[in-house]
Design a protein around this motif. Structure first.
Motif, PDB file in Angstrom:
ATOM      1  N   VAL A  82       2.741  14.549  32.745  1.00  0.00           N
ATOM      2  CA  VAL A  82       1.910  13.902  33.904  1.00  0.00           C
ATOM      3  C   VAL A  82       2.354  14.148  35.257  1.00  0.00           C
ATOM      4  N   SER A  83       1.598  14.436  36.125  1.00  0.00           N
ATOM      5  CA  SER A  83       2.143  14.667  37.717  1.00  0.00           C
ATOM      6  C   SER A  83       1.236  13.586  38.467  1.00  0.00           C
ATOM      7  N   CYS A  84       1.946  13.089  39.549  1.00  0.00           N
ATOM      8  CA  CYS A  84       1.592  11.976  40.318  1.00  0.00           C
ATOM      9  C   CYS A  84       1.951  12.116  41.565  1.00  0.00           C
ATOM     10  N   ALA A  85       1.301  11.460  42.580  1.00  0.00           N
ATOM     11  CA  ALA A  85       1.639  11.561  43.952  1.00  0.00           C
ATOM     12  C   ALA A  85       1.295  10.440  44.900  1.00  0.00           C
ATOM     13  N   GLY A  86       1.522  10.297  46.150  1.00  0.00           N
ATOM     14  CA  GLY A  86       0.720   9.474  46.777  1.00  0.00           C
ATOM     15  C   GLY A  86      -0.267   9.830  47.890  1.00  0.00           C
ATOM     16  N   HIS A  87      -1.143   8.890  48.326  1.00  0.00           N
ATOM     17  CA  HIS A  87      -2.220   9.371  48.928  1.00  0.00           C
ATOM     18  C   HIS A  87      -1.953   8.861  50.517  1.00  0.00           C
ATOM     19  N   LEU A  95      -2.924   9.863  40.054  1.00  0.00           N
ATOM     20  CA  LEU A  95      -2.411  10.410  38.973  1.00  0.00           C
ATOM     21  C   LEU A  95      -3.353  11.688  38.894  1.00  0.00           C
ATOM     22  N   LEU A  96      -2.515  12.895  39.230  1.00  0.00           N
ATOM     23  CA  LEU A  96      -3.238  14.237  39.325  1.00  0.00           C
ATOM     24  C   LEU A  96      -3.615  14.896  38.323  1.00  0.00           C
ATOM     25  N   TRP A  97      -2.809  15.012  37.102  1.00  0.00           N
ATOM     26  CA  TRP A  97      -3.041  15.528  36.075  1.00  0.00           C
ATOM     27  C   TRP A  97      -2.324  14.967  34.855  1.00  0.00           C
ATOM     28  N   LEU A  98      -2.667  15.341  33.540  1.00  0.00           N
ATOM     29  CA  LEU A  98      -2.041  14.570  32.435  1.00  0.00           C
ATOM     30  C   LEU A  98      -2.462  15.402  31.203  1.00  0.00           C
ATOM     31  N   HIS A  99      -1.258  15.972  30.400  1.00  0.00           N
ATOM     32  CA  HIS A  99      -1.837  16.614  29.261  1.00  0.00           C
ATOM     33  C   HIS A  99      -0.761  16.136  27.977  1.00  0.00           C
ATOM     34  N   CYS A 100      -1.408  16.014  26.863  1.00  0.00           N
ATOM     35  CA  CYS A 100      -0.595  15.347  25.904  1.00  0.00           C
ATOM     36  C   CYS A 100      -0.996  15.729  24.372  1.00  0.00           C
ATOM     37  N   TYR A 101      -1.660  16.932  24.281  1.00  0.00           N
ATOM     38  CA  TYR A 101      -2.386  17.333  22.868  1.00  0.00           C
ATOM     39  C   TYR A 101      -3.126  16.180  22.353  1.00  0.00           C
ATOM     40  N   GLU A 102      -3.632  15.358  23.135  1.00  0.00           N
ATOM     41  CA  GLU A 102      -4.622  14.127  22.816  1.00  0.00           C
ATOM     42  C   GLU A 102      -3.892  13.330  21.698  1.00  0.00           C
TER      43      GLU A 102
END
Length: 298
Positions: A82-87, A95-102
């Motif tokens: 997961v990747s996140c940042a501030g605005h 929360l910019l993007w997330l991958h987890c094999y569902e």
């Protein structure tokens, strides 16, 4: 720092490291949508840094350090990322993007980690294009159902950003318009087509040059008083011919369901694309979570 979830036998959360690259690329490949490029090491590095070649404004919308976290699998591999940042300016986290094999527990753990890292303010998820795709904004509603459900369980609400359409080229039998003017565009690199009558622009299309055989139709618009005459379908025929001449074997479209431009009619546009052999790959959703909500309340 490595964080153990739920005991010594549970998976561990830690910052992304360069040694994770191969495992993470496998994660990304599992979620690749038709018409999207296969993710490379360069694309991953750009995404981890918060850069987006296809949407430079996306990187400019980030404040502070981008935090990218992986969830380690019991076998030593990577179960999720997961990747996140501030605005800047308004205290909103992204929360910019997330991958987890569902996998639902993995998605839950990564979402919880993202919320913990970014504090108690409001959070938006999947609202910016990142380097992992070709300008795609949003989470695929059906192909990423488990992640969607994990976000909703954590208190996020969703809205449809757009429909993602795709077609194989060439498409036979489409009408074409006469007198279409075409010019090059620099940002993004591509072509601009327009139909003028008596000095007025009645219809126009914006195309991006094909990449890996896939051309992108950014928009096709028809002036309100010129609709209902087949002008949109005819200009689409011209646009697809241009993409084929440029080497495209496929075409993709992000069809905004809530356009700010009154000259864009998403219902009519969807009918036009459906009449020309485009099929819907998925609906793309964005998410928000209010600042007043805790994980326990969600």
């Amino acid at each position: 720092m490595t964080i153990t979830l739920g005991g010594a036998e549970s998976p561990q959360v830690r910052p992304f490291e360069s040694a994770d690259e191969a495992s993470v690329l496998d994660l990304l490949a599992a979620d690749r949508l038709p018409g999207q490029p296969a993710c490379s090491a360069v694309m991953l590095a750009d995404a981890v840094a918060g850069r987006s070649v296809v949407d430079p404004d996306a990187g400019a919308a980030l404040e502070g350090t981008v935090i990218t976290t992986v969830l380690c699998a019991p076998d030593g591999g990577i179960a999720g990322i997961v990747s996140c940042a501030g605005h800047p300016g308004d205290g909103t986290s992204l929360l910019l993007w997330l991958h987890c094999y569902e996998d639902f527990p993995t998605a839950q753990a990564l979402i919880a980690q993202a919320l913990e890292c970014r504090g108690a303010g409001p959070v938006q998820a999947f609202t910016l294009a990142c380097a992992l795709s070709r300008g795609l904004v949003g989470l695929p509603e059906h192909r990423r159902r488990v992640t969607r459900e994990a976000l909703q369980a954590a208190g996020f609400t969703s809205r449809c950003r757009c429909r993602y359409l795709r077609a194989e080229l060439p498409i036979a039998g489409l009408p074409h318009l006469a007198g279409v003017q075409m010019n090059d565009t620099a940002q993004p690199p591509g072509k601009h087509l327009e139909v003028r009558r008596r000095g007025r622009i009645l219809a126009q299309a914006a195309l991006e040059y094909p990449a890996a055989g896939v051309g992108l139709i950014r928009s096709i618009t028809v002036a309100p008083d010129a609709r209902g005459q087949g002008m949109g379908l005819g200009l689409l025929g011209n646009a697809l011919d241009v993409l084929v001449c440029l080497g495209a074997r496929e075409a993709i479209v992000y069809l905004n369901e809530m356009p700010a431009d009154p000259e864009r009619d998403p219902v009519a546009a969807l009918r036009t694309y459906a009449a020309s052999d485009f099929t819907e790959v998925d609906r793309l959703l964005t998410f928000t979570r209010p600042s007043t909500l805790s994980l326990a309340e969600a």
